[in-house]
Design an enzyme around this catalytic site. Sequence first.
Site, PDB file in Angstrom:
ATOM      1  N   HIS A   1      -7.675  -5.612   0.734  1.00  0.00           N
ATOM      2  CA  HIS A   1      -6.472  -4.804   0.959  1.00  0.00           C
ATOM      3  C   HIS A   1      -5.619  -5.265   2.140  1.00  0.00           C
ATOM      4  CE1 HIS A   1      -4.073  -1.399  -0.135  1.00  0.00           C
ATOM      5  NE2 HIS A   1      -4.016  -0.992   1.111  1.00  0.00           N
TER       6      HIS A   1
ATOM      7  N   SER B   1       0.808  -1.214   0.000  1.00  0.00           N
ATOM      8  CA  SER B   1       0.000   0.000   0.000  1.00  0.00           C
ATOM      9  C   SER B   1       0.850   1.277   0.000  1.00  0.00           C
ATOM     10  CB  SER B   1      -0.956  -0.050   1.198  1.00  0.00           C
ATOM     11  OG  SER B   1      -1.937   0.925   1.062  1.00  0.00           O
TER      12      SER B   1
END
Length: 417
Positions: A393, A190
């Site tokens: 995620h 990320s």
Amino acid sequence: MIKSFNTVLSQKAKEPRLKQSFVMVSVLLATLSLLVSLQGITSDQSDVGLNTVEMIENHGYPCENHYITTEDGYILTYQRIPHGKNDDGSGQKPVVLLMHGLLSSSADYVNMGPDRSLAYLLSDIGYDVWLGNSRGNAWSRNHTDPEVLADAEKFYDFTWHEIGYYDLPAAIDHILEMTGNDGLYYVGHSQGCTSFMVMGSTKPEYNDKIKLASLMGPAGFMEHQSSSLLKVLGNHINEIEKLMKKYKFFELPDPKLLQQLAFGLCTVPENYQLCVNFLAVVDGEDSAQLQQEDFALILSNAPSNAGSKQFIHYGQQIKNGGFLWYDYGSEQNLELYGSETPPAYDLSKITAPVAAYYGKNDHLVYAEDAKTVVKSVSNVVNDYEIPYELFDHLDFIFAKDVVDLLYVELIKTMQAY
Ligand SMILES: *[C@@H]1O[C@H](CO)[C@@H](O)[C@H](O)[C@H]1NC(C)=O
């Protein structure tokens, strides 16, 4: 010498788990372990409440703290696992740097324990493993200038731009100097990818020091962001920025308190679904790979500290589109950049080999936006959409099957470079 990852996996599988002395005991244990394995890999709850260093030592691996000072005065603490448990540390090893995401820390790469967390898997096959902590998080809250240190507005005046422009180059220089290597493997999750892309495009000379960058959920472009909450926040990011300044909201308030609140809430079985639903707003639907028993491990170190500007800079990408430098407003932009709008990061300058990994159910970094990263950088060696419909995620770090779904592929690709 790098051992084949498959060898290590099969050795792990062969380790004796059951004592054979009494048939009865064996049968009982076998039944129990079958029940356990039906529920996924059990987590090692002995790590609950420990920080990164304590967790690593808890599992008998060596751990060092390294203090790295950036050109603009931030003092970062990185952890290092210099060698595996059954390795005396002699000889040159390939070096890997693991960089966490927003609101997180080095704990991400160890807190699922030796069978599941990437730092241990890499250490076991012969890598010298370094764990980053970006400026401002729980480990990297020091500065050479006491005035900056005492003033949250000054200290937290940075985004992931500065993490990529100052932190990563300082860390890479330090690591290469300490190890005598001429390049390293980079793995980011990320924001760890965002900051890598900033470095690769604004300090292109660092591309030569990267043997391979493995980008897990490469956050940058947010054009396909459709999560209604983030979309609304992003569209009003200028007003939010003004409010944050007005109320002196420069950093996430007291992450320790948030951790304790979330820990108290989410480790109670009755509240599990509530926590999953809350996560689903930003993370992805279902959280099919998240195990209830892992909440206590995750919330022992997350969320970690972060500055408001890090969030605002992401919000600007939702509002403005593209992958752009910080938007200071037209007047200041003109002064800083020579144009009323901020320039785009030139990703074609990223010439280091890149492997991109992204999920089909990631609601922070949509697969379509990850594919834009893949199209924009110069040298993609693995473009890998994880073949599992519900991969979201946080699964890059916490999925119960993350080894099979992702790390086997990621490590094989690393070993080819
Ligand atoms: C912060 O850095 C200074 C050096 O500038 C050092 O003397 C001090 O011990 C550090 N503080 C912490 C809490 O690590």
